[in-house]
Design a protein around this motif. Sequence first.
Motif: not given
Length: 713
Positions: A136, A140, A162, A205-206
């Motif tokens: 992530k 970004s 993704i 990231g999650s």
Amino acid sequence: MVLVPQTLIPVTHKMTLFPLSLCTGEARKFDPNFKGPIYNRGCTDVLCCILFVLALLGYFVVGIVAWSQGDPRKVIYPTDSSGQFCGQAGTRLEKKPFLFYFNIMKCASPLVLLEFQCPTTQICVEKCPDRFLTLKKVVSSKNDQDYYKAYCKEGTDLSTTILKDGLCPAMVIPSRPFTHRCFPALGKNKAGAVVVGNRTVFDDGSDMINSTDLLEGAKSSNKVKELRLVAMKIFEDYTRSWYWILLGLVIAMVVSLIFIILMRYLAGIMVWVMIVMAILVIGYGIVHCYMEYARLKQQPGSDITLQDIGLQTDFAVYLEIRQTWLAFMIILCILEVIIVLLLIFLRKRILIAIALIKEASRAIGYVMSSLFYPLLTFALVALVIAYWAITAVFLSTSNEPVYKVFNETDCPHSRETCDPKTFNTSNISAVCPDAQCLFAFYGGETYYHKYLILFQFYNLFLFFWCANFVTALGQVTLAGAFASYYWALKKPDDLPAFPIFSSLGRALRYHTGSLAFGALILSIVQVIRVLLEYLDHKLKGAQNKFAKFLLSCLKCCFWCLEKFIKFLNRNAYIMMAIYGKNFCSSARDAFFLLMRNIVRVAVLDKVTDFLLFLGKLLIVGLVGIFSFFFFSGRIKATEDVGFTLNYYWVPILTVVVGSYLIAHGFFSVYAMCVDTLFLCFCKSHPCPYIWLSVRNLELFVSAPTASRLMKAK
């Protein structure tokens, strides 16, 4: 020298009487016209010879099939999710020797890591990651994308990637390579908390992940890792000291050869030298252990017990504990006492055994080529071991790659077999969108793969059969050569020009089937013992005490049976070398002959074996002491050698074991010579006339000569 008939020996001569009641079976009448090993003989046990040849042909077929189907690269190189080998030369992954796991937390066991595969994507990489990054953050900020792409599938575009695509890992963490696999670089901070790259908690990231979660995925491999590290250190020690180990083994061979040559001319003196030196060497070991025990008295922490420290991979730790040296000292003291007591109670029998060794020395002097025959046996046994090991490796790696369905969510097709080439177009990908077809393990569904365990068993059985056959061939060859010496009327005129080659030719030409028969019986017992050991390993966790007791009894019985068969086979081969009969007849004759002379066998033959064992013990002790001071760096002259060892006991133990095998090889010639001459003596001197004196036994090989000379007169 000529020996007068035994009935004419004066009663005043010092004699040892063996009662007639100890004789069993019918005594064979002595034939004064018998002149040694029968040359006009026929083939024996032809059926078993044919069976052995067919078994060897089948063994070669199994080896060829294994070599054509097997692939040792499966053991050497790790395999990625596509079944490709990381770091294999000549492939596109040649410069990517390390295996990287997308999600190491899914690996719950070291066996999954080292033998099969984790239920996560794995790729080959050039090096393990050395920093912490998340997908992530990289997508970004667009920083470190080139670095991160090295840990994604080939052709991945991070600008459009993704997480659910499964093309890249959610994160990369600092890792270290181990067995060519990237493991998290786990550590602890000052507070004792588990950290990864100085982090205890991080965002993938999650979700937030604790570093202890990674520890759960890899902690089971700690013991395996330590053992692997020990193996690597041992291998490094061998690479650094192999030439010095080889030099130590050469020294052991030279010392053994010098002992054998000296025994040829100074048998009596050398036997007493061996006895005294063996006692002194063990005595020095006791003194050295006591000195180390006393030295450690002043060392802090040396009073802890072996039970307290448990199993340690650094074996040098044990040498810094007083209890270790105390145990060594007690063991050596017990051994010293046993040897001294045996020498005291068997002193009279030792004199007779020395006479037997003197005659064996004369026989070896006439058949000097017998000293080098163990080299042929060693080469053949090494060939058998190499063929078995290579075939076993190829058989164990002859499976095909099996792919399984791995998924994140519930899927009815989870863990089913799949084909990666057609997986994307199959119904499975439609039903389970997040499922992947990944390499799982090596196996197969063909008849060859189903019965692969039978091929392994056949490989093991033929290994025992061939190894025992080589040993039997060496025994019957030496027995035939020494029997030729015993029955020769005029030495060396009546001896064959090449006794060893003549005996070897007779054994191969006439008795291959008999040797195979004896080796087959012994191999069956040995395979049964292997199966019992396997069952014992499987039942270690069982609670049924009766089953454990029964298994222990069976192991003990088959161990005794193996020892008895080896003893009987050895004497049967001697009778076979002399009279040329088949295996069963030779074994029967040898058994009844031994029973008629059970006291001789139990007292004289075994005392001789004990004296020869002291000789082997002396050689091993001398070479072992020298290697201990050399490799431990306690000799100042060795400081300039310039090598450091992780475990100095590795080359020491290797030299000691190798020295024993070398000494055993040389002294086994003596042992076979003694057994052959002793059995010939029992054969030519039936049980009713067992009146032996030291001088009579010393000259016993002249008995056939004396009998024929008396008849000629």
